[in-house]
Motif scaffolding. Structure first.
Motif, short mmCIF file in Angstrom:
data_model
loop_
_atom_site.label_atom_id
_atom_site.label_comp_id
_atom_site.label_asym_id
_atom_site.label_seq_id
_atom_site.Cartn_x
_atom_site.Cartn_y
_atom_site.Cartn_z
N PRO A 280 0.83 -1.21 0.00
CA PRO A 280 0.00 0.00 0.00
C PRO A 280 0.86 1.24 0.00
O PRO A 280 1.92 1.27 0.62
N PRO A 281 0.42 2.29 -0.71
CA PRO A 281 1.20 3.53 -0.76
C PRO A 281 1.06 4.34 0.52
O PRO A 281 0.27 5.28 0.61
N ILE A 282 1.80 3.95 1.55
CA ILE A 282 1.75 4.64 2.83
C ILE A 282 3.17 5.02 3.25
O ILE A 282 4.14 4.47 2.74
N HIS A 423 -10.26 6.22 -6.37
CA HIS A 423 -9.84 7.51 -5.83
C HIS A 423 -9.49 7.43 -4.35
O HIS A 423 -8.68 8.22 -3.85
N ARG A 424 -10.10 6.50 -3.63
CA ARG A 424 -10.05 6.52 -2.17
C ARG A 424 -8.69 6.12 -1.61
O ARG A 424 -8.44 6.30 -0.42
N ARG A 425 -7.80 5.61 -2.45
CA ARG A 425 -6.46 5.26 -1.95
C ARG A 425 -5.67 6.48 -1.52
O ARG A 425 -4.68 6.35 -0.81
N ARG A 426 -6.09 7.67 -1.94
CA ARG A 426 -5.42 8.89 -1.51
C ARG A 426 -5.56 9.12 -0.01
O ARG A 426 -4.84 9.94 0.56
N VAL A 429 -2.71 8.26 3.49
CA VAL A 429 -1.75 9.10 4.20
C VAL A 429 -2.47 10.32 4.74
O VAL A 429 -3.59 10.63 4.35
N LEU A 430 -1.79 11.03 5.65
CA LEU A 430 -2.37 12.25 6.19
C LEU A 430 -2.60 13.27 5.07
O LEU A 430 -1.74 13.46 4.21
N PRO A 431 -3.74 13.93 5.08
CA PRO A 431 -3.96 14.98 4.08
C PRO A 431 -3.04 16.17 4.35
O PRO A 431 -2.51 16.33 5.45
#
Length: 484
Positions: A280-282, A423-426, A429-431
């Motif tokens: 996952p992109p974290i 889209h929800r993968r954004r 991480v913290l906005p």
């Protein structure tokens, strides 16, 4: 009956960039080499000028603080001249390693210069300590690093601005051909803009993959093909690359969403077929700790140093309209959990209740709500929004751990409900207070392209990328490029 033979149209010279021919014997080598050498020499001279002036300025300041007498300028260098060649070599090596002498469109600005100068200062200090040098103060290194970073950033900005103006005045630009289906090409053209890296583009048209593309390659002198890859199979893409490379034309491919999502693929050796584990992109581990430390330090400084300005803004808001100074805007943050994002109030009290009535006037695409001349905005609010000052209280959310300085922009609850599943993968991480949206066209871009920018940020995060985005946010805000 005699048949009139048609004269074939002249064909541009064909050159295969994959050829093993030495570069010096390829097309226009001396011109290309001379241009690159001149560019590197100019940048190196700028950097060395900033280094010398910055170090000399730090020495002068130290002399004024320690002994406020007339400065004997010629004596400042008596000891430091022995160190200057070492500092020059170290600076050139570090800058070269960090890509600051690369091609115009690839080298970065202050976001890469500042950490590079800090690294030079740290290495020179470590070397001095290791060789037993005598110190009267370590503050000289700090002051010198600040002055050198500031001077080199200003000098380079001036150089890039001047050379960019000269290139435009002489009509120097890249000729690019867009390749793809009409709808994809239209979206790609809007996203690309008119320039990249300070170099203007001249778009020579748009074609679909196939015979027409081969004809355009044969008839036009092009520098680049920019391909909208959506829908192309491997065979079609390879044919495009083959045809372009045989004419020394670079090929750039706009990535598909799936490619952005699997950027962090990790190779896992298999028995017969190579497999890739998708992570996952974290941000985790040391990356998270580094980013969080940077966020807290900078946000705390903004709160402390900006408190007098905050007080003046609070008074202006109170005098301008009835209602509270701050507005707690419900937003969707990390893990799709809701939080209240603090902003200076820029609208009349109860403005949220009027949004449904204004939905038909929405000017944004996709899951965004935006009206350029929103009737709910107060006169003070317009000034705050003009310079994005209303967003400054977001630093309180950063200190609370609800936001980061840089990251995907948090969406209102209404907008989040309209997101597609991909889209929800954004929200992994913290906005952020700012991000690639703000410096790459902001909300003027289609929403899908904005989300792709978020994915790019997640996959390519570094502290230097955060610094670069923060630095570039200021001119983006002043240029009023579609703030959201």
């Amino acid at each position: 009956m005699a048949t009139q033979l048609q004269r074939p149209r002249p064909q541009p010279q064909v050159e295969d960039v994959r050829s093993a021919k030495p570069y010096l014997f390829s097309r226009s080598p001396l011109k290309t080499v001379a241009r690159r050498i001149a560019s590197i020499a100019a940048l190196a001279a700028i950097d060395l000028g900033g280094l010398v002036i910055g170090v000399y300025g730090a020495l002068a300041l130290r002399s004024l603080v320690r002994d406020p007498k007339p400065i004997l300028w010629n004596l400042l260098w008596q000891h430091e001249t022995d160190w200057l060649p070492f500092l020059v070599l170290l600076l050139l090596l570090v800058f070269s390693r960090n890509g600051l002498y690369g091609p115009r469109e690839l080298r970065e600005g202050a976001g890469r210069i500042v950490p590079s100068v800090v690294l030079v200062a740290a290495l020179s200090l470590a070397f001095a300590i290791g060789t037993g040098q005598h110190f009267t103060t370590f503050g000289l290194y700090v002051v010198a690093a600040i002055l050198v970073a500031l001077l080199i950033s200003v000098f380079r900005w001036s150089y890039e601005t001047m050379t960019g103006t000269l290139m435009r005045s002489y009509g120097i630009r890249r000729r690019a051909l867009l390749v793809g289906e009409p709808e994809q090409v239209a979206r790609l053209r809007e996203s690309l803009g008119a320039s990249r890296g300070g170099i203007d583009y001249e778009f020579a048209g748009a074609v679909a993959p196939g015979p027409e593309l081969h004809e355009e390659l044969a008839l036009q002198r092009l520098d680049e093909l920019i391909v909208a890859d959506s829908g192309l199979d491997e065979r079609e893409l390879l044919e495009i690359v083959e045809a372009a490379h045989r004419r020394a034309v670079k090929v750039r491919v706009a990535p598909r969403t799936t490619e952005l999502l699997v950027e962090r693929g990790e190779y896992v050796p298999g028995q017969g077929v190579p497999l890739f584990e998708l992570r996952p992109p974290i941000l985790a581990g040391t990356d998270w700790a580094l980013k969080r430390t940077f966020d807290v330090v900078v946000s705390a400084a903004v709160v402390v140093l900006g408190s007098p300005l905050w007080l003046l803004i609070a008074v202006a808001i109170k005098l301008g309209s009835r209602g509270p100074v701050f507005y707690a805007d419900p937003r969707i943050g990390l893990g799709e959990h809701q939080f209240r994002m603090l902003k200076f109030r820029t609208m009349v009290a109860g403005a949220a209740r009027e949004q449904e009535r204004l939905e038909p006037a929405n000017e944004a695409s996709g899951a965004l709500f935006k009206i350029r001349d929103d009737p709910r905005v107060t006169s003070v609010g317009r000034v705050l929004r003009r310079f994005s000052i209303d967003e400054v209280p977001n630093v309180i959310n950063v200190l609370r751990g609800e936001m980061s300085l840089v990251g995907p922009r948090p969406l209102p609850v209404r907008d989040h409900r309209l997101l597609a599943p991909w889209h929800r993968r954004r929200s992994n991480v913290l906005p952020g207070m700012t991000g690639l949206w703000q410096i790459a066209g902001r909300s003027n871009l289609p929403f899908d392209d904005l989300v792709r920018l978020d994915f790019y940020y997640l996959e390519n995060w570094s502290l230097w990328l955060d610094i670069t985005i923060l630095v570039k946010t200021v001119p983006a805000v002043l240029a009023r490029r579609g703030a959201y």
